[in-house]
Design an enzyme around this catalytic site. Structure first.
Site: not given
Length: 483
Positions: A329, A425
Protein backbone atom coordinates in the site's frame (compact mmCIF):
# COMPACT_ATOMS: atom_id res chain seq x y z
CA UNK A 1 -19.46 -0.91 28.62
CA UNK A 2 -15.81 -1.68 29.36
CA UNK A 3 -13.67 1.37 30.03
CA UNK A 4 -10.04 1.48 31.11
CA UNK A 5 -7.87 3.41 33.51
CA UNK A 6 -5.56 4.01 30.53
CA UNK A 7 -4.73 2.97 26.98
CA UNK A 8 -3.59 -0.60 26.31
CA UNK A 9 -4.97 -2.06 29.56
CA UNK A 10 -6.57 -4.92 27.59
CA UNK A 11 -10.05 -3.55 26.83
CA UNK A 12 -10.09 -4.80 23.24
CA UNK A 13 -8.86 -8.27 24.16
CA UNK A 14 -11.31 -8.66 27.02
CA UNK A 15 -14.26 -7.61 24.86
CA UNK A 16 -13.16 -10.09 22.17
CA UNK A 17 -12.90 -12.91 24.70
CA UNK A 18 -16.27 -12.08 26.23
CA UNK A 19 -17.85 -11.87 22.78
CA UNK A 20 -16.71 -15.44 22.07
CA UNK A 21 -17.69 -16.66 25.57
CA UNK A 22 -21.23 -15.26 25.36
CA UNK A 23 -21.59 -16.38 21.73
CA UNK A 24 -20.66 -19.87 22.92
CA UNK A 25 -23.63 -19.63 25.28
CA UNK A 26 -25.91 -19.11 22.31
CA UNK A 27 -26.38 -15.35 22.64
CA UNK A 28 -26.44 -13.00 19.66
CA UNK A 29 -23.53 -10.72 20.57
CA UNK A 30 -22.39 -7.49 18.90
CA UNK A 31 -19.24 -5.48 19.72
CA UNK A 32 -19.40 -1.69 19.69
CA UNK A 33 -16.84 1.09 20.11
CA UNK A 34 -18.31 4.60 19.77
CA UNK A 35 -15.00 6.28 18.92
CA UNK A 36 -11.70 4.67 18.06
CA UNK A 37 -8.32 6.09 17.15
CA UNK A 38 -6.24 3.73 15.05
CA UNK A 39 -4.49 3.44 11.72
CA UNK A 40 -4.98 -0.32 11.83
CA UNK A 41 -8.35 -0.68 10.14
CA UNK A 42 -10.45 -3.39 8.54
CA UNK A 43 -12.82 -3.41 5.57
CA UNK A 44 -16.38 -4.31 6.51
CA UNK A 45 -18.99 -6.43 4.76
CA UNK A 46 -21.05 -3.27 4.13
CA UNK A 47 -18.20 -1.56 2.29
CA UNK A 48 -16.69 0.75 4.91
CA UNK A 49 -13.87 0.64 7.43
CA UNK A 50 -13.66 0.21 11.19
CA UNK A 51 -10.94 -0.32 13.76
CA UNK A 52 -9.17 -3.68 13.48
CA UNK A 53 -10.11 -4.55 17.07
CA UNK A 54 -13.83 -4.33 16.32
CA UNK A 55 -13.37 -6.59 13.30
CA UNK A 56 -11.66 -9.14 15.55
CA UNK A 57 -14.44 -8.79 18.13
CA UNK A 58 -17.04 -9.36 15.41
CA UNK A 59 -15.18 -12.50 14.42
CA UNK A 60 -15.18 -13.58 18.06
CA UNK A 61 -18.95 -13.06 18.12
CA UNK A 62 -19.19 -15.06 14.87
CA UNK A 63 -20.78 -12.23 12.87
CA UNK A 64 -19.63 -10.15 9.91
CA UNK A 65 -18.05 -6.79 10.78
CA UNK A 66 -20.23 -3.73 10.19
CA UNK A 67 -19.49 -0.01 10.05
CA UNK A 68 -21.95 0.40 12.93
CA UNK A 69 -19.63 -1.48 15.29
CA UNK A 70 -17.26 1.53 15.23
CA UNK A 71 -19.19 4.56 13.96
CA UNK A 72 -16.38 7.10 14.56
CA UNK A 73 -12.83 6.15 13.59
CA UNK A 74 -10.01 8.68 13.89
CA UNK A 75 -6.99 7.91 11.71
CA UNK A 76 -4.00 10.06 12.74
CA UNK A 77 -2.21 11.77 9.85
CA UNK A 78 0.11 14.00 11.86
CA UNK A 79 0.99 14.75 15.48
CA UNK A 80 -2.05 17.01 15.80
CA UNK A 81 -4.47 16.02 13.02
CA UNK A 82 -6.54 13.04 11.92
CA UNK A 83 -8.91 11.83 9.26
CA UNK A 84 -12.42 11.38 10.66
CA UNK A 85 -14.31 8.33 9.40
CA UNK A 86 -18.03 8.25 10.26
CA UNK A 87 -20.03 5.06 9.77
CA UNK A 88 -17.30 3.71 7.54
CA UNK A 89 -16.76 6.69 5.23
CA UNK A 90 -14.34 9.63 5.29
CA UNK A 91 -16.18 12.55 6.87
CA UNK A 92 -13.53 15.22 7.34
CA UNK A 93 -9.95 15.94 8.32
CA UNK A 94 -9.36 18.01 11.43
CA UNK A 95 -6.73 19.05 13.89
CA UNK A 96 -7.17 17.88 17.48
CA UNK A 97 -8.49 21.24 18.67
CA UNK A 98 -10.95 21.41 15.78
CA UNK A 99 -12.20 17.90 16.51
CA UNK A 100 -13.35 18.96 19.96
CA UNK A 101 -15.93 21.24 18.33
CA UNK A 102 -16.92 18.52 15.82
CA UNK A 103 -17.53 15.80 18.43
CA UNK A 104 -21.01 16.97 19.52
CA UNK A 105 -22.25 16.67 15.93
CA UNK A 106 -21.21 13.00 15.82
CA UNK A 107 -23.19 11.75 18.82
CA UNK A 108 -26.40 11.23 16.75
CA UNK A 109 -24.54 8.91 14.37
CA UNK A 110 -22.99 7.07 17.34
CA UNK A 111 -26.37 6.51 18.98
CA UNK A 112 -27.96 5.52 15.67
CA UNK A 113 -25.30 2.84 15.10
CA UNK A 114 -25.63 1.60 18.68
CA UNK A 115 -29.40 1.32 18.33
CA UNK A 116 -29.04 -0.63 15.06
CA UNK A 117 -26.81 -3.18 16.75
CA UNK A 118 -28.96 -3.37 19.85
CA UNK A 119 -32.06 -4.16 17.84
CA UNK A 120 -30.40 -7.20 16.25
CA UNK A 121 -28.61 -8.53 19.34
CA UNK A 122 -29.21 -10.11 22.71
CA UNK A 123 -26.12 -8.43 24.11
CA UNK A 124 -23.96 -5.49 23.03
CA UNK A 125 -20.45 -5.27 24.49
CA UNK A 126 -19.22 -1.69 24.35
CA UNK A 127 -15.54 -0.73 24.49
CA UNK A 128 -14.39 2.67 25.69
CA UNK A 129 -11.34 4.53 24.42
CA UNK A 130 -8.17 5.60 26.19
CA UNK A 131 -8.73 6.47 29.84
CA UNK A 132 -12.00 7.03 31.66
CA UNK A 133 -10.24 9.58 33.88
CA UNK A 134 -9.43 12.08 31.11
CA UNK A 135 -11.81 14.65 32.55
CA UNK A 136 -10.16 17.32 30.39
CA UNK A 137 -11.90 15.66 27.41
CA UNK A 138 -15.23 15.11 29.17
CA UNK A 139 -17.08 17.99 27.49
CA UNK A 140 -19.01 16.60 24.49
CA UNK A 141 -17.37 13.20 25.07
CA UNK A 142 -18.65 10.40 22.83
CA UNK A 143 -16.05 7.74 23.68
CA UNK A 144 -16.42 7.01 27.40
CA UNK A 145 -18.75 8.49 30.02
CA UNK A 146 -20.43 10.81 27.53
CA UNK A 147 -21.66 7.79 25.62
CA UNK A 148 -22.41 5.73 28.74
CA UNK A 149 -24.61 8.49 30.10
CA UNK A 150 -26.34 9.18 26.77
CA UNK A 151 -27.15 5.50 26.21
CA UNK A 152 -27.60 4.60 29.90
CA UNK A 153 -25.05 1.78 29.68
CA UNK A 154 -23.48 0.46 32.91
CA UNK A 155 -19.68 0.51 33.00
CA UNK A 156 -17.04 -1.96 34.12
CA UNK A 157 -13.63 -0.34 34.69
CA UNK A 158 -10.45 -2.25 33.76
CA UNK A 159 -7.05 -1.69 35.36
CA UNK A 160 -3.73 -3.23 34.27
CA UNK A 161 -1.63 -4.55 37.14
CA UNK A 162 1.35 -5.31 34.91
CA UNK A 163 2.19 -1.63 34.42
CA UNK A 164 2.14 -1.04 38.20
CA UNK A 165 0.04 1.24 40.38
CA UNK A 166 -3.25 -0.49 39.61
CA UNK A 167 -4.77 0.34 43.02
CA UNK A 168 -3.97 4.02 42.55
CA UNK A 169 -5.21 4.03 38.95
CA UNK A 170 -8.59 2.54 39.84
CA UNK A 171 -9.09 4.49 43.06
CA UNK A 172 -7.75 7.63 41.39
CA UNK A 173 -10.25 7.28 38.55
CA UNK A 174 -13.03 7.16 41.14
CA UNK A 175 -11.59 10.26 42.81
CA UNK A 176 -11.42 12.47 39.69
CA UNK A 177 -14.68 11.46 38.03
CA UNK A 178 -17.74 13.64 38.59
CA UNK A 179 -20.16 11.86 40.90
CA UNK A 180 -22.73 11.20 38.17
CA UNK A 181 -20.08 9.60 35.97
CA UNK A 182 -18.61 7.51 38.79
CA UNK A 183 -22.12 6.23 39.53
CA UNK A 184 -22.23 4.61 36.08
CA UNK A 185 -19.44 2.21 37.12
CA UNK A 186 -20.84 -1.01 38.55
CA UNK A 187 -17.66 -2.98 39.01
CA UNK A 188 -13.99 -3.38 38.13
CA UNK A 189 -11.58 -5.89 36.68
CA UNK A 190 -7.84 -6.17 37.22
CA UNK A 191 -6.05 -7.52 34.17
CA UNK A 192 -2.69 -9.20 33.40
CA UNK A 193 -1.96 -10.56 36.88
CA UNK A 194 1.06 -12.85 37.30
CA UNK A 195 1.70 -15.04 40.31
CA UNK A 196 -0.41 -16.21 43.24
CA UNK A 197 -3.84 -14.50 43.22
CA UNK A 198 -4.01 -14.78 47.00
CA UNK A 199 -1.24 -12.19 47.22
CA UNK A 200 -3.53 -9.55 45.70
CA UNK A 201 -6.74 -10.44 47.49
CA UNK A 202 -6.27 -7.60 49.95
CA UNK A 203 -5.62 -5.25 47.04
CA UNK A 204 -8.93 -6.18 45.41
CA UNK A 205 -10.72 -5.67 48.72
CA UNK A 206 -9.12 -2.25 49.21
CA UNK A 207 -10.13 -1.07 45.73
CA UNK A 208 -13.71 -2.19 46.39
CA UNK A 209 -13.75 -0.49 49.81
CA UNK A 210 -12.43 2.83 48.53
CA UNK A 211 -14.64 2.99 45.42
CA UNK A 212 -17.79 1.12 46.37
CA UNK A 213 -17.49 -0.84 43.12
CA UNK A 214 -17.90 -4.61 42.92
CA UNK A 215 -14.83 -6.74 42.26
CA UNK A 216 -15.68 -8.75 39.14
CA UNK A 217 -12.43 -10.61 38.65
CA UNK A 218 -8.66 -10.78 38.75
CA UNK A 219 -7.58 -11.91 35.28
CA UNK A 220 -4.25 -13.73 34.95
CA UNK A 221 -1.94 -12.79 32.09
CA UNK A 222 -3.12 -14.47 28.86
CA UNK A 223 -0.03 -15.77 27.10
CA UNK A 224 -1.81 -16.25 23.77
CA UNK A 225 -2.53 -12.54 23.31
CA UNK A 226 0.35 -12.14 20.85
CA UNK A 227 -1.37 -14.58 18.49
CA UNK A 228 -4.25 -12.15 17.93
CA UNK A 229 -3.99 -9.04 15.75
CA UNK A 230 -3.05 -5.94 17.74
CA UNK A 231 -4.80 -2.67 16.98
CA UNK A 232 -2.81 -0.12 18.91
CA UNK A 233 0.65 0.78 17.61
CA UNK A 234 1.78 0.29 21.23
CA UNK A 235 1.59 -3.40 20.35
CA UNK A 236 4.60 -2.93 18.07
CA UNK A 237 6.77 -2.44 21.18
CA UNK A 238 5.76 -5.70 22.83
CA UNK A 239 8.23 -8.51 23.43
CA UNK A 240 7.96 -11.52 21.15
CA UNK A 241 9.15 -15.10 21.52
CA UNK A 242 12.73 -15.75 20.40
CA UNK A 243 13.18 -17.58 17.10
CA UNK A 244 16.50 -19.46 17.44
CA UNK A 245 15.77 -21.66 14.42
CA UNK A 246 14.60 -18.91 12.08
CA UNK A 247 15.71 -19.30 8.46
CA UNK A 248 14.26 -16.04 7.15
CA UNK A 249 14.95 -12.59 8.58
CA UNK A 250 12.58 -9.82 7.57
CA UNK A 251 13.30 -6.17 8.39
CA UNK A 252 10.42 -3.72 8.80
CA UNK A 253 11.15 -0.01 9.37
CA UNK A 254 8.63 1.37 11.87
CA UNK A 255 7.48 4.67 10.41
CA UNK A 256 5.52 7.30 12.38
CA UNK A 257 2.18 6.71 10.60
CA UNK A 258 2.44 2.97 10.03
CA UNK A 259 -0.95 1.43 9.26
CA UNK A 260 -2.43 -2.03 8.87
CA UNK A 261 0.64 -3.48 10.55
CA UNK A 262 -1.28 -6.68 11.31
CA UNK A 263 -0.13 -7.67 7.80
CA UNK A 264 2.98 -8.87 9.66
CA UNK A 265 1.22 -11.09 12.22
CA UNK A 266 0.96 -14.27 10.10
CA UNK A 267 4.67 -14.10 9.34
CA UNK A 268 5.40 -13.60 13.03
CA UNK A 269 3.49 -16.80 13.74
CA UNK A 270 5.83 -18.88 11.58
CA UNK A 271 8.68 -20.54 13.55
CA UNK A 272 11.03 -20.19 10.58
CA UNK A 273 10.57 -16.41 10.30
CA UNK A 274 12.09 -13.66 12.44
CA UNK A 275 10.76 -10.14 11.97
CA UNK A 276 13.04 -7.31 13.05
CA UNK A 277 11.00 -4.21 13.74
CA UNK A 278 13.51 -1.44 13.17
CA UNK A 279 12.94 1.63 15.33
CA UNK A 280 14.06 5.14 14.37
CA UNK A 281 17.76 5.64 14.99
CA UNK A 282 18.69 2.04 14.13
CA UNK A 283 19.89 0.83 10.72
CA UNK A 284 18.16 -1.81 8.65
CA UNK A 285 20.01 -5.08 9.40
CA UNK A 286 22.39 -6.12 6.66
CA UNK A 287 21.57 -9.83 6.93
CA UNK A 288 17.81 -9.52 6.26
CA UNK A 289 16.66 -11.38 3.15
CA UNK A 290 13.47 -9.32 2.82
CA UNK A 291 12.58 -5.73 3.71
CA UNK A 292 8.88 -4.93 3.98
CA UNK A 293 7.69 -1.34 3.71
CA UNK A 294 4.26 -1.51 5.37
CA UNK A 295 1.18 0.62 4.88
CA UNK A 296 1.13 4.28 5.88
CA UNK A 297 -1.64 6.72 6.72
CA UNK A 298 0.53 9.61 5.45
CA UNK A 299 2.82 8.34 2.73
CA UNK A 300 4.76 11.51 1.92
CA UNK A 301 5.60 12.41 5.55
CA UNK A 302 6.53 8.78 6.25
CA UNK A 303 8.78 8.73 3.18
CA UNK A 304 10.49 11.84 4.57
CA UNK A 305 10.93 10.04 7.91
CA UNK A 306 12.38 7.01 6.11
CA UNK A 307 14.98 9.26 4.47
CA UNK A 308 15.69 11.15 7.69
CA UNK A 309 16.64 7.85 9.34
CA UNK A 310 18.94 6.89 6.47
CA UNK A 311 16.81 3.87 5.67
CA UNK A 312 16.74 4.80 1.98
CA UNK A 313 20.52 4.31 1.94
CA UNK A 314 20.19 1.01 3.84
CA UNK A 315 17.51 -0.11 1.40
CA UNK A 316 19.66 0.68 -1.62
CA UNK A 317 22.52 -1.34 -0.11
CA UNK A 318 20.11 -4.20 0.60
CA UNK A 319 19.04 -4.24 -3.06
CA UNK A 320 22.65 -4.15 -4.26
CA UNK A 321 23.33 -7.24 -2.11
CA UNK A 322 20.54 -9.08 -3.91
CA UNK A 323 17.91 -8.64 -1.22
CA UNK A 324 14.15 -8.64 -1.78
CA UNK A 325 11.74 -5.75 -1.07
CA UNK A 326 7.96 -5.77 -0.65
CA UNK A 327 5.99 -2.53 -0.49
CA UNK A 328 2.43 -2.80 0.82
CA UNK A 329 0.00 0.00 0.00
CA UNK A 330 1.81 3.17 1.16
CA UNK A 331 5.05 1.21 0.98
CA UNK A 332 4.25 0.42 -2.66
CA UNK A 333 3.76 4.11 -3.36
CA UNK A 334 7.15 4.90 -1.78
CA UNK A 335 8.93 2.41 -4.06
CA UNK A 336 7.96 4.33 -7.20
CA UNK A 337 9.60 7.27 -8.96
CA UNK A 338 7.35 9.96 -7.50
CA UNK A 339 4.35 10.66 -5.27
CA UNK A 340 2.17 13.66 -6.09
CA UNK A 341 -0.41 15.23 -3.79
CA UNK A 342 -1.97 17.94 -5.96
CA UNK A 343 -4.94 18.51 -3.63
CA UNK A 344 -2.94 18.68 -0.39
CA UNK A 345 -4.59 15.59 1.10
CA UNK A 346 -1.64 14.75 3.33
CA UNK A 347 -0.31 18.29 3.80
CA UNK A 348 0.94 21.05 1.50
CA UNK A 349 0.16 20.33 -2.15
CA UNK A 350 3.11 19.20 -4.23
CA UNK A 351 5.14 16.20 -5.30
CA UNK A 352 8.21 14.38 -3.98
CA UNK A 353 10.58 11.86 -5.54
CA UNK A 354 10.08 8.27 -4.50
CA UNK A 355 12.73 5.64 -3.87
CA UNK A 356 12.91 4.84 -7.58
CA UNK A 357 12.95 1.07 -7.14
CA UNK A 358 9.82 0.53 -9.27
CA UNK A 359 9.02 2.31 -12.52
CA UNK A 360 5.67 3.71 -11.38
CA UNK A 361 4.26 7.04 -10.21
CA UNK A 362 1.47 7.71 -7.71
CA UNK A 363 -1.04 10.55 -7.58
CA UNK A 364 -2.93 10.84 -4.29
CA UNK A 365 -6.66 11.52 -4.58
CA UNK A 366 -9.57 12.12 -2.24
CA UNK A 367 -11.42 8.94 -3.18
CA UNK A 368 -10.63 5.96 -0.99
CA UNK A 369 -10.84 2.41 -2.30
CA UNK A 370 -12.26 -0.01 0.28
CA UNK A 371 -12.89 -3.55 -0.90
CA UNK A 372 -12.47 -7.17 0.02
CA UNK A 373 -10.58 -8.83 -2.83
CA UNK A 374 -9.71 -12.24 -4.19
CA UNK A 375 -6.66 -12.36 -6.42
CA UNK A 376 -4.11 -14.58 -8.05
CA UNK A 377 -0.42 -13.79 -8.25
CA UNK A 378 1.38 -14.26 -11.55
CA UNK A 379 2.80 -17.57 -10.34
CA UNK A 380 -0.74 -18.93 -10.04
CA UNK A 381 -1.13 -18.68 -6.23
CA UNK A 382 -4.54 -17.39 -5.14
CA UNK A 383 -5.19 -15.23 -2.08
CA UNK A 384 -7.97 -13.47 -0.24
CA UNK A 385 -7.31 -10.00 1.15
CA UNK A 386 -8.51 -6.41 1.00
CA UNK A 387 -7.64 -3.00 -0.40
CA UNK A 388 -7.75 0.25 1.59
CA UNK A 389 -5.99 3.17 -0.03
CA UNK A 390 -6.18 6.64 -1.51
CA UNK A 391 -4.27 7.23 -4.73
CA UNK A 392 -3.71 5.83 -8.20
CA UNK A 393 -0.40 4.24 -9.24
CA UNK A 394 0.52 3.97 -12.92
CA UNK A 395 3.62 3.58 -15.05
CA UNK A 396 5.66 1.16 -17.17
CA UNK A 397 6.38 -1.03 -14.14
CA UNK A 398 2.74 -2.09 -14.09
CA UNK A 399 3.36 -4.03 -17.28
CA UNK A 400 4.82 -6.60 -14.87
CA UNK A 401 1.93 -6.86 -12.36
CA UNK A 402 2.19 -8.65 -9.05
CA UNK A 403 -1.26 -10.21 -9.38
CA UNK A 404 -4.68 -10.00 -10.97
CA UNK A 405 -7.74 -8.94 -8.99
CA UNK A 406 -11.08 -9.37 -10.72
CA UNK A 407 -9.16 -10.01 -13.93
CA UNK A 408 -7.37 -6.65 -13.79
CA UNK A 409 -3.59 -6.37 -13.28
CA UNK A 410 -2.54 -5.01 -9.90
CA UNK A 411 0.81 -3.97 -8.43
CA UNK A 412 4.24 -3.94 -10.02
CA UNK A 413 7.36 -6.10 -10.05
CA UNK A 414 10.91 -5.09 -10.94
CA UNK A 415 12.50 -6.74 -14.01
CA UNK A 416 14.61 -9.04 -11.81
CA UNK A 417 11.56 -10.00 -9.70
CA UNK A 418 13.14 -8.97 -6.39
CA UNK A 419 11.13 -5.78 -5.77
CA UNK A 420 7.35 -5.97 -5.51
CA UNK A 421 4.69 -3.40 -4.77
CA UNK A 422 0.98 -4.06 -4.22
CA UNK A 423 -2.12 -2.46 -2.75
CA UNK A 424 -3.33 -5.84 -1.47
CA UNK A 425 -3.44 -6.18 2.32
CA UNK A 426 -3.86 -9.48 4.14
CA UNK A 427 -1.63 -11.42 1.78
CA UNK A 428 0.17 -13.39 4.44
CA UNK A 429 -2.99 -14.33 6.36
CA UNK A 430 -3.76 -16.57 3.39
CA UNK A 431 -1.82 -19.78 4.04
CA UNK A 432 -1.36 -20.44 0.33
CA UNK A 433 0.26 -17.10 -0.37
CA UNK A 434 2.39 -17.13 2.78
CA UNK A 435 3.66 -20.64 1.97
CA UNK A 436 4.68 -19.51 -1.52
CA UNK A 437 6.67 -16.57 -0.13
CA UNK A 438 8.44 -18.76 2.44
CA UNK A 439 9.42 -21.32 -0.20
CA UNK A 440 10.59 -18.58 -2.56
CA UNK A 441 12.82 -17.03 0.12
CA UNK A 442 14.28 -20.30 1.35
CA UNK A 443 12.46 -20.58 4.66
CA UNK A 444 10.93 -23.96 3.88
CA UNK A 445 7.24 -24.88 4.05
CA UNK A 446 4.72 -22.92 6.08
CA UNK A 447 4.09 -24.55 9.47
CA UNK A 448 1.07 -22.57 10.64
CA UNK A 449 -2.60 -22.59 9.67
CA UNK A 450 -3.02 -18.94 10.58
CA UNK A 451 -6.79 -18.44 10.53
CA UNK A 452 -7.35 -21.70 12.41
CA UNK A 453 -4.86 -20.46 14.98
CA UNK A 454 -6.79 -17.23 15.49
CA UNK A 455 -9.99 -19.19 16.05
CA UNK A 456 -8.29 -21.51 18.55
CA UNK A 457 -6.84 -18.53 20.40
CA UNK A 458 -10.24 -16.84 20.64
CA UNK A 459 -11.68 -20.03 22.10
CA UNK A 460 -8.82 -20.26 24.59
CA UNK A 461 -9.29 -16.59 25.55
CA UNK A 462 -13.01 -17.16 26.11
CA UNK A 463 -12.27 -20.12 28.38
CA UNK A 464 -9.65 -18.06 30.23
CA UNK A 465 -12.13 -15.26 30.97
CA UNK A 466 -14.91 -17.72 31.82
CA UNK A 467 -12.64 -19.15 34.52
CA UNK A 468 -11.75 -15.81 36.09
CA UNK A 469 -14.77 -13.52 35.60
CA UNK A 470 -18.29 -14.10 36.88
CA UNK A 471 -20.07 -13.94 33.51
CA UNK A 472 -23.48 -14.49 35.07
CA UNK A 473 -22.92 -11.41 37.21
CA UNK A 474 -21.92 -9.43 34.12
CA UNK A 475 -25.16 -10.39 32.42
CA UNK A 476 -27.09 -9.28 35.49
CA UNK A 477 -25.47 -5.86 35.23
CA UNK A 478 -26.63 -5.37 31.62
CA UNK A 479 -29.53 -2.98 31.12
CA UNK A 480 -32.22 -2.84 28.41
CA UNK A 481 -31.45 -0.49 25.55
CA UNK A 482 -33.02 2.94 26.01
CA UNK A 483 -31.95 4.75 22.81
Amino acid sequence: MFQGTGSDVGKSLIVAGLARAFANRGLKVRPFKPQNMSNNAAVTADGGEIGRAQALQARAARVAPSVHMNPVLLKPQSETGAQIVVQGRVHATARAAEYQSIKPTLMPAVLESFARLAHEADLVLVEGAGSASEINLRTADIANMGFARAANVPVVLIGDIERGGVIASLVGTHAVLPADDAAMIRGFLVNRFRGDPALFAAGMEEIARRTGWTSLGLIPFFAGAHRLPAEDALGLDGARPAKPGAKLRIAVPILPRISNFDDLDPLDAEPSVEIIRVKPGSPLPGDAQLVILPGSKSTIPDLAALRANGWDIDLAAHVRRGGHVLGLCGGYQMLGRSIADPDGIEGPAGAVPGLGLLDVETVLSGEKRLAAVTGETTDGIVFVGYEMHMGVTEGPGRARPFCRIGGAPEGAVSPDGRIIGTYAHGLFADDRQRAAWLQRLGAGPAQVAYEDGVEATLDALAAHLEAHIDLDHLLELATPISV
